[in-house]
Write an enzyme that holds these catalytic residues in place. Structure first.
Site, PDB file in Angstrom:
ATOM      1  N   MET A 112       0.831  -1.201   0.000  1.00  0.00           N
ATOM      2  CA  MET A 112       0.000   0.000   0.000  1.00  0.00           C
ATOM      3  C   MET A 112       0.862   1.245   0.000  1.00  0.00           C
ATOM      4  O   MET A 112       0.749   2.118   0.860  1.00  0.00           O
ATOM      5  CB  MET A 112      -0.932  -0.021   1.206  1.00  0.00           C
ATOM      6  CG  MET A 112      -2.095   0.955   1.116  1.00  0.00           C
ATOM      7  SD  MET A 112      -3.265   0.496  -0.155  1.00  0.00           S
ATOM      8  CE  MET A 112      -4.796   1.079   0.623  1.00  0.00           C
ATOM      9  N   GLY A 113       1.764   1.307  -0.986  1.00  0.00           N
ATOM     10  CA  GLY A 113       2.496   2.541  -1.213  1.00  0.00           C
ATOM     11  C   GLY A 113       1.650   3.479  -2.047  1.00  0.00           C
ATOM     12  O   GLY A 113       0.417   3.406  -2.043  1.00  0.00           O
ATOM     13  N   ILE A 148       1.263   3.633  -5.318  1.00  0.00           N
ATOM     14  CA  ILE A 148       0.500   2.925  -6.343  1.00  0.00           C
ATOM     15  C   ILE A 148      -0.662   2.167  -5.711  1.00  0.00           C
ATOM     16  O   ILE A 148      -1.801   2.216  -6.203  1.00  0.00           O
ATOM     17  CB  ILE A 148       1.408   1.974  -7.135  1.00  0.00           C
ATOM     18  CG1 ILE A 148       2.415   2.775  -7.972  1.00  0.00           C
ATOM     19  CG2 ILE A 148       0.581   1.059  -8.044  1.00  0.00           C
ATOM     20  CD1 ILE A 148       3.462   1.916  -8.651  1.00  0.00           C
ATOM     21  N   ARG A 152       4.004  -3.303   4.823  1.00  0.00           N
ATOM     22  CA  ARG A 152       5.062  -3.382   5.841  1.00  0.00           C
ATOM     23  C   ARG A 152       4.778  -2.410   6.984  1.00  0.00           C
ATOM     24  O   ARG A 152       4.963  -2.737   8.152  1.00  0.00           O
ATOM     25  CB  ARG A 152       6.417  -3.067   5.193  1.00  0.00           C
ATOM     26  CG  ARG A 152       7.604  -3.144   6.131  1.00  0.00           C
ATOM     27  CD  ARG A 152       8.891  -2.980   5.366  1.00  0.00           C
ATOM     28  NE  ARG A 152       8.884  -1.771   4.555  1.00  0.00           N
ATOM     29  CZ  ARG A 152       9.840  -1.445   3.696  1.00  0.00           C
ATOM     30  NH1 ARG A 152      10.857  -2.262   3.510  1.00  0.00           N
ATOM     31  NH2 ARG A 152       9.769  -0.325   3.007  1.00  0.00           N
ATOM     32  N   ARG A 157       6.359  -7.017  -9.837  1.00  0.00           N
ATOM     33  CA  ARG A 157       7.466  -7.684 -10.510  1.00  0.00           C
ATOM     34  C   ARG A 157       7.147  -9.172 -10.587  1.00  0.00           C
ATOM     35  O   ARG A 157       6.529  -9.740  -9.686  1.00  0.00           O
ATOM     36  CB  ARG A 157       8.794  -7.481  -9.756  1.00  0.00           C
ATOM     37  CG  ARG A 157       9.405  -6.107  -9.937  1.00  0.00           C
ATOM     38  CD  ARG A 157       9.900  -5.893 -11.363  1.00  0.00           C
ATOM     39  NE  ARG A 157      10.654  -4.670 -11.531  1.00  0.00           N
ATOM     40  CZ  ARG A 157      10.134  -3.506 -11.899  1.00  0.00           C
ATOM     41  NH1 ARG A 157       8.828  -3.416 -12.089  1.00  0.00           N
ATOM     42  NH2 ARG A 157      10.896  -2.439 -12.061  1.00  0.00           N
ATOM     43  N   GLU A 166      10.953 -11.827 -18.927  1.00  0.00           N
ATOM     44  CA  GLU A 166      10.087 -11.055 -19.819  1.00  0.00           C
ATOM     45  C   GLU A 166      10.801 -10.874 -21.153  1.00  0.00           C
ATOM     46  O   GLU A 166      11.885 -10.304 -21.176  1.00  0.00           O
ATOM     47  CB  GLU A 166       9.769  -9.684 -19.207  1.00  0.00           C
ATOM     48  CG  GLU A 166       8.909  -9.776 -17.970  1.00  0.00           C
ATOM     49  CD  GLU A 166       8.687  -8.450 -17.271  1.00  0.00           C
ATOM     50  OE1 GLU A 166       7.876  -8.394 -16.329  1.00  0.00           O
ATOM     51  OE2 GLU A 166       9.340  -7.449 -17.672  1.00  0.00           O
ATOM     52  N   HIS A 202       4.389  -6.054 -19.620  1.00  0.00           N
ATOM     53  CA  HIS A 202       4.975  -5.041 -18.741  1.00  0.00           C
ATOM     54  C   HIS A 202       4.804  -3.641 -19.328  1.00  0.00           C
ATOM     55  O   HIS A 202       5.767  -2.910 -19.579  1.00  0.00           O
ATOM     56  CB  HIS A 202       6.455  -5.336 -18.492  1.00  0.00           C
ATOM     57  CG  HIS A 202       6.964  -4.712 -17.226  1.00  0.00           C
ATOM     58  ND1 HIS A 202       8.056  -5.199 -16.552  1.00  0.00           N
ATOM     59  CD2 HIS A 202       6.544  -3.645 -16.501  1.00  0.00           C
ATOM     60  CE1 HIS A 202       8.297  -4.453 -15.472  1.00  0.00           C
ATOM     61  NE2 HIS A 202       7.378  -3.495 -15.431  1.00  0.00           N
TER      62      HIS A 202
END
Length: 326
Positions: free
Chosen positions: A157-158, A160, A180, A242, A271, A290
């Site tokens: 939950m940053g 983005i 975190r 990622r 990728e 991506h």
């Protein structure tokens, strides 16, 4: 004159992401040389280069390249993730590392919701049916799942993650999150999110699990057999972080067995995936290459910030977005 500007190495010129309007932003401050041009005479070009611009991890900032650039002052990365960079090693050469946080958040959050909606409502499958000249009615198996009123669990939950939650609230979704560090009560209230200290609780309750974490030793393989087994059989995994955050072998098994309903991925490892990779043959997987930040507006913002970071580093000024070893 252009030759009086500091030199910068980029992956390519006039193609791919570096279209003419994008390189014009860079050319205002730097003399640009492509990696292909550099390789034609690295002994001559290397001592001139003070900045290295990276996009999609290209060119590869490996030791053999970095040590051939004795005047290099900065590796300016396009994007937030720097898992492809050995920051302590680069810093040991006296070179700064920068990234472009913030400007990528909206486009990436949009992509998360786009993947979620496309998977839930089988939009790609519907397009194929609608454009198939041999199909005249909707076949069986096109029934989707409801998004409105469902439960979204956001892991990471940053900035983005918070923007994803804001979009999800527009769909009247119940929002759970694990992070975190817990967000402030004001942030939680702004999106109606509930904190799950235990990630297992989030996995058990969510209809859609969205991964928005940075790749680190702690998050590598974060979602594996055990975590997938906790999810609902009707749930969907959405990954815009990622590829290495998910154990792909475990994901293939979960999708084949019906342990979870579906997966929607903008990232994989590697990728692109090998053409015979089992994920590519599963009907309940949606994969994009991506492209979470790939909009004209966001790309221009990213390049502008890359340039601002690089200019500051070359001039010895405070760098807006320096990445420091943890």
């Amino acid at each position: 004159m252009d030759q009086d500007k500091p030199w910068a190495l980029i992956s390519e010129l006039g193609e791919g992401v570096y279209t003419e309007d994008i390189t014009d932003i860079m050319k205002q401050h730097f003399h640009l040389i492509s990696h292909k041009e550099f390789l034609q005479n690295p002994q001559l070009q290397g001592p001139k280069i003070q900045a290295l611009f990276l996009w999609n991890a290209c060119p590869d900032a490996e030791p053999s390249l970095l040590t051939s650039l004795p005047l290099l002052k900065v590796v300016a990365n396009g994007g937030v993730g720097i898992d492809h960079l050995d920051v302590p090693y680069i810093n040991s050469l006296g070179v700064k590392v920068t990234n472009t946080p913030g400007v990528v958040s909206d486009a990436t959050a949009d992509m998360a919701m786009g993947l979620l909606l496309a998977s839930a409502r089988k939009i790609v499958e519907g397009h194929r049916v609608a454009t198939d000249p041999n199909t005249f009615s909707v076949p069986e198996g096109m029934m989707g799942v409801e998004v409105t009123g469902s439960t979204m669990g956001i892991i990471g939950m940053g900035d983005i993650g918070l923007k994803i939650a804001r979009r999800a609230r527009g769909f009247e979704m119940k929002i759970l999150y694990h992070n975190r560090n817990r967000r402030s009560p004001e942030d939680e209230a702004s999106v109606g999110a509930s904190y799950c200290q235990n990630i297992d609780d989030l996995l058990r309750q969510s209809d859609f699990v969205v991964l928005a974490v940075n790749l680190s030793p702690e998050t590598r393989g974060l979602i594996s057999h055990r975590q997938l087994s906790l999810m609902k059989p009707t749930s969907t995994l959405v990954n815009i972080s990622r590829g290495l955050v998910v154990d792909q072998d475990a994901l293939v098994q979960a999708l084949r067995s019906g342990m979870i309903r579906a997966a929607a991925l903008d990232v994989t490892y590697p990728e692109p995936l090998p053409r015979d990779h089992p994920l590519l043959g599963l009907p309940n997987v949606l994969i994009t290459p991506h492209i979470g930040t790939d909009t004209y507006t966001t790309t221009r913002k990213m390049v502008q910030l890359m340039v601002e970071n690089a200019v500051a580093a070359v001039k010895g000024l405070p760098i807006p977005n320096e990445v420091r070893p943890k």
